[in-house]
Write an enzyme that holds these catalytic residues in place. Structure first.
Site, PDB file in Angstrom:
ATOM      1  CB  CYS A   1      -1.055  -0.045   1.468  1.00 39.52           C
ATOM      2  SG  CYS A   1      -2.040  -1.376   1.079  1.00 39.52           S
TER       3      CYS A   1
HETATM    4  N1  LIG Z   1      -2.528  -6.106   1.977  1.00 42.93           N
HETATM    5  C1  LIG Z   1      -3.178  -5.018   2.380  1.00 42.93           C
HETATM    6  O1  LIG Z   1      -2.665  -4.571   3.329  1.00 42.93           O
HETATM    7  C2  LIG Z   1      -3.835  -4.167   1.616  1.00 42.93           C
HETATM    8  C3  LIG Z   1      -4.775  -3.085   2.611  1.00 42.93           C
HETATM    9  C4  LIG Z   1      -5.402  -2.181   1.938  1.00 42.93           C
HETATM   10  C5  LIG Z   1      -5.851  -2.482   0.616  1.00 42.93           C
HETATM   11  N2  LIG Z   1      -4.888  -3.483  -0.114  1.00 42.93           N
HETATM   12  C6  LIG Z   1      -5.484  -3.392  -1.722  1.00 42.93           C
HETATM   13  O2  LIG Z   1      -6.049  -4.561  -1.995  1.00 42.93           O
HETATM   14  C7  LIG Z   1      -5.856  -5.211  -3.148  1.00 42.93           C
HETATM   15  C8  LIG Z   1      -5.393  -6.680  -2.897  1.00 42.93           C
HETATM   16  O3  LIG Z   1      -4.117  -6.634  -2.032  1.00 42.93           O
HETATM   17  P1  LIG Z   1      -3.817  -7.998  -1.383  1.00 42.93           P
HETATM   18  O4  LIG Z   1      -2.632  -7.632  -0.261  1.00 42.93           O
HETATM   19  O5  LIG Z   1      -4.845  -8.913  -0.727  1.00 42.93           O
HETATM   20  O6  LIG Z   1      -2.995  -8.534  -2.689  1.00 42.93           O
HETATM   21  P2  LIG Z   1      -2.416 -10.407  -2.786  1.00 42.93           P
HETATM   22  O7  LIG Z   1      -1.594 -10.441  -3.992  1.00 42.93           O
HETATM   23  O8  LIG Z   1      -2.390 -10.783  -1.414  1.00 42.93           O
HETATM   24  O9  LIG Z   1      -3.766 -10.875  -3.381  1.00 42.93           O
HETATM   25  C9  LIG Z   1      -4.314 -10.865  -4.755  1.00 42.93           C
HETATM   26  C10 LIG Z   1      -4.767 -12.146  -5.216  1.00 42.93           C
HETATM   27  O10 LIG Z   1      -5.580 -12.018  -6.378  1.00 42.93           O
HETATM   28  C11 LIG Z   1      -5.080 -13.311  -7.306  1.00 42.93           C
HETATM   29  N3  LIG Z   1      -5.303 -12.661  -8.620  1.00 42.93           N
HETATM   30  C12 LIG Z   1      -4.852 -11.938  -9.491  1.00 42.93           C
HETATM   31  N4  LIG Z   1      -5.103 -11.793 -10.593  1.00 42.93           N
HETATM   32  C13 LIG Z   1      -6.397 -12.617 -10.696  1.00 42.93           C
HETATM   33  C14 LIG Z   1      -7.544 -12.738 -11.617  1.00 42.93           C
HETATM   34  N5  LIG Z   1      -7.303 -12.440 -12.889  1.00 42.93           N
HETATM   35  N6  LIG Z   1      -8.495 -13.542 -11.309  1.00 42.93           N
HETATM   36  C15 LIG Z   1      -8.354 -14.204 -10.000  1.00 42.93           C
HETATM   37  N7  LIG Z   1      -7.619 -13.689  -9.152  1.00 42.93           N
HETATM   38  C16 LIG Z   1      -6.346 -13.211  -9.385  1.00 42.93           C
HETATM   39  C17 LIG Z   1      -3.770 -13.420  -6.862  1.00 42.93           C
HETATM   40  O11 LIG Z   1      -3.402 -14.838  -7.230  1.00 42.93           O
HETATM   41  C18 LIG Z   1      -3.648 -13.274  -5.384  1.00 42.93           C
HETATM   42  O12 LIG Z   1      -3.850 -14.248  -4.549  1.00 42.93           O
HETATM   43  C19 LIG Z   1      -4.812  -4.319  -3.861  1.00 42.93           C
HETATM   44  O13 LIG Z   1      -5.093  -3.386  -4.513  1.00 42.93           O
HETATM   45  C20 LIG Z   1      -4.269  -3.627  -2.541  1.00 42.93           C
HETATM   46  O14 LIG Z   1      -3.740  -2.402  -2.811  1.00 42.93           O
HETATM   47  C21 LIG Z   1      -4.301  -4.228   0.299  1.00 42.93           C
END
Ligand SMILES: NC(=O)c1ccc[n+]([C@@H]2O[C@H](COP(=O)([O-])OP(=O)(O)OC[C@H]3O[C@@H](n4cnc5c(N)ncnc54)[C@H](O)[C@@H]3O)[C@@H](O)[C@H]2O)c1
Length: 457
Positions: free
Chosen positions: A296
């Site tokens: 983030c």
């Molecule tokens: N991790 C955090 O603390 C946090 C906090 C707030 C917001 N976010 C936001 O939330 C979003 C997700 O973050 P995250 O940390 O969970 O990411 P992550 O990488 O842990 O998870 C994303 C998942 O999406 C899957 N994926 C990718 N392309 C795909 C598709 N076409 N179809 C299906 N699945 C698919 C990946 O395999 C992965 O498991 C991002 O935009 C991030 O900026 C994250």
């Protein structure tokens, strides 16, 4: 900045949420959400998507988690958790009667009433937004062409993504938003490792592209969070998210500059910040460190910068904050060279132990972790690097080189010429470090100042 959110929220709820006349498709969706017969698809089962899938399941819905990662889907089906904040016992409960299942494709998108997009939004090679995963999901939803669905974007992106990327895709299917399709942005604020504020008790910002979308999204989100804060539209909600994380990034950059100023002045930066924080108003402490990490803080401001660059609109403060934070791993390595130099040693050939390599305390996530860059730079300069981190099983640098992982022991500390504290996990035995590390560079403000051989940023 808490004043902005807290005082605006009730006002926004009253002023911005008009009474909405829903269409037949809208009313049908509302009924299905209210009686929990709505089927919910969570696309992307990562740090955000997995806890969200669990929350909707616990709220009484039938949930399908969709992830292209086969291992993650298999783990969900086997009720094995791979996210530290989600206990396996929660998954086991959700897996009873197949209330939560996982699939590797969106083939069944047509069966879903709500599609919540939680895929990753990384940076490309030139630090431009990579929203391809959002687009891929949008295309799959389009292919299903099912009227009466709510598409909710949870992934963080630049202001305008919901309108510019998702709206055209949905409209290409011949659907009319607000009539037989609904679209909203509701960013995640999850703070991994935070035991006090979790999904349910962290207010959720929501902006629909039209009032009906906001209304329906509000209803479904209210089943998993205590407070939903509707704002005027999706772009406003995207800007709220950009503000929150950019605010944090810029202030950490300022704290890093203050650390450098304090070094020059010969005062202790931690004492300065903690003393300033005793002021009960008008000051909010931010702390320096080896840089910023995670999915983030280093990433989201870059999305905003990219958007504004495209509009030829300068963002000098954001640029400087980012530059300051990105300079920190290099600064830490230079400080490491200085403290080794003071005892007549060089980085080349020195045995250096990094304590904590996750990007923040008490979690195992190393994405964008500045400790990885510190390890890499020390290795490139000839140091023999090892690390201690109970949360991180392996650490790769330069893509393919594994850094040796060791336990925090008296022998390891005494054999290290320099110990660099890069992340301060709560469980670390700091007394052991203070007692047995001959030379320490503390980038996290672990108390040890004044002790011979203990250096800070
Ligand atoms: N991790 C955090 O603390 C946090 C906090 C707030 C917001 N976010 C936001 O939330 C979003 C997700 O973050 P995250 O940390 O969970 O990411 P992550 O990488 O842990 O998870 C994303 C998942 O999406 C899957 N994926 C990718 N392309 C795909 C598709 N076409 N179809 C299906 N699945 C698919 C990946 O395999 C992965 O498991 C991002 O935009 C991030 O900026 C994250």
């Amino acid at each position: 900045m808490a004043w902005g959110i807290r005082s605006v929220a009730p006002h926004a709820v009253r002023m911005i949420r008009p009474v909405v006349d829903l269409t037949r498709d809208g009313r049908r969706l509302v009924d299905r959400i209210q009686d929990r017969s709505a089927r919910i698809g969570i696309v992307g089962l990562g740090y955000v998507g997995l806890p969200t899938a669990v929350a909707y399941t616990e709220a009484g819905f039938t949930v399908v988690g969709i992830d292209t990662n086969v291992d993650r889907c298999a783990a969900v089906m086997a009720a094995e958790s791979y996210i530290e904040d989600v206990p396996a016992s929660d998954l086991q409960r959700c897996r009873e009667h197949d209330r939560l299942t996982a699939a590797t494709s969106l083939e069944s998108a047509g069966d879903l009433d709500v599609i919540d997009i939680c895929v990753h939004t990384p940076l490309g090679e030139t630090r431009e937004p990579d929203t391809s995963a959002i687009e891929t999901v949008g295309e799959a939803v389009l292919a299903a062409q099912r009227p009466g669905q709510l598409v909710l974007l949870t992934s963080t992106s630049y202001p305008g993504t919901t309108e510019d990327v998702l709206r055209p895709i949905i409209e290409r299917a011949g659907l009319v938003i607000g009539n037989n399709a609904f679209l909203a942005f509701a960013p995640e604020r999850i703070d991994p490792g935070n035991r006090r504020f979790q999904l349910r008790n962290t207010p959720k910002i929501l902006g629909g592209v039209d009032p009906a979308s906001t209304e329906i999204a509000h209803l479904v989100l209210s089943t998993i969070v205590d407070v939903v804060v509707p704002v005027r539209d999706a772009t406003t909600a995207e800007m709220v998210k950009a503000l929150e994380n950019t605010f944090r990034m810029v202030n950490i950059g300022f704290a890093n500059e203050v650390a450098k100023i304090c070094r020059r002045l010969g005062v202790d930066v931690w004492e300065v910040i903690e003393s300033a924080a005793t002021k009960p108003y008008g000051f909010m402490p931010f702390y320096p460190g080896p840089g910023v990490g995670g999915h983030c803080i280093p990433v989201d401001p870059a999305y905003l910068q990219w958007k504004m660059r495209n509009l030829e609109f300068p963002t000098p403060l954001i640029d400087l904050g980012n530059e300051m934070n990105r300079s920190m791993p290099d600064y830490v390595v230079r400080r490491a060279g200085d403290v080794l130099n003071d005892i007549g040693r060089s980085v080349r050939g020195a045995r250096v132990l990094l304590i904590g390599v996750a990007y923040k305390p008490n979690i195992g996530d190393v994405r964008e972790s500045p400790a990885v860059e510190v390890a890499q730079r020390l290795h490139d300069r000839g140091a023999v690097v090892r690390y201690v981190d109970p949360h991180v099983a392996e650490l790769m640098i330069n893509d393919a080189t594994a850094v040796e992982r060791v336990d925090l022991t008296v022998a390891e500390l005494e054999a290290s010429e320099l110990v660099v504290i890069t992340t301060a996990h709560d469980q670390t035995d700091w007394a052991l470090v203070r007692q047995h590390a001959p030379l320490v560079l503390d980038t996290r403000g672990v108390r040890g100042q004044g002790r011979p051989g203990w250096h800070t940023l």
